[in-house]
Design a protein around this motif. Structure first.
Motif: not given
Length: 104
Positions: A1-6, A8-16
């Motif tokens: 899940m941390v990988g998914i969070a990373l 999402l962060n790189f995609q600019g979806k900071y809240s997600d």
């Protein structure tokens, strides 16, 4: 899940990304604490109490810091605590019932 969070962060979806990261932390602590129920010489009451204390010092602060709840006062933190206890009790009862039904 941390990988998914990373991702999402790189995609600019900071809240997600933030929410996914906090959810992964909760899953980590809940999963790690389940080993308590494998200590056979402890009573279920002791296992449950220790598990609750571990969740209280790990999951509850994550809920407070996650941004999922509005916290303006101590009363808000108390409401989150009551939500934490209610959800925990429901999950405990459901899993206890399932363990009894499916135990051989």
């Amino acid at each position: 899940m941390v990988g998914i969070a990373l991702l999402l962060n790189f995609q600019g979806k900071y809240s997600d990304a933030k929410s996914t990261f906090f959810a992964s932390l909760i899953a980590l602590f809940v999963g790690a604490a389940t080993v308590i129920y494998n200590i056979d010489h402890w009573s279920l009451t002791k296992q449950s109490a220790i598990h609750f204390l571990i969740m209280l010092i790990t999951v509850y602060p994550i809920l407070l810091l996650s941004g999922w709840f509005t916290i303006v006062s101590v009363f808000d933190a108390l409401k989150i605590f009551l939500f934490f206890v209610l959800v925990g009790a429901i999950l405990w009862l459901v899993l206890f019932t399932l363990a009894k039904v499916f135990s051989w």
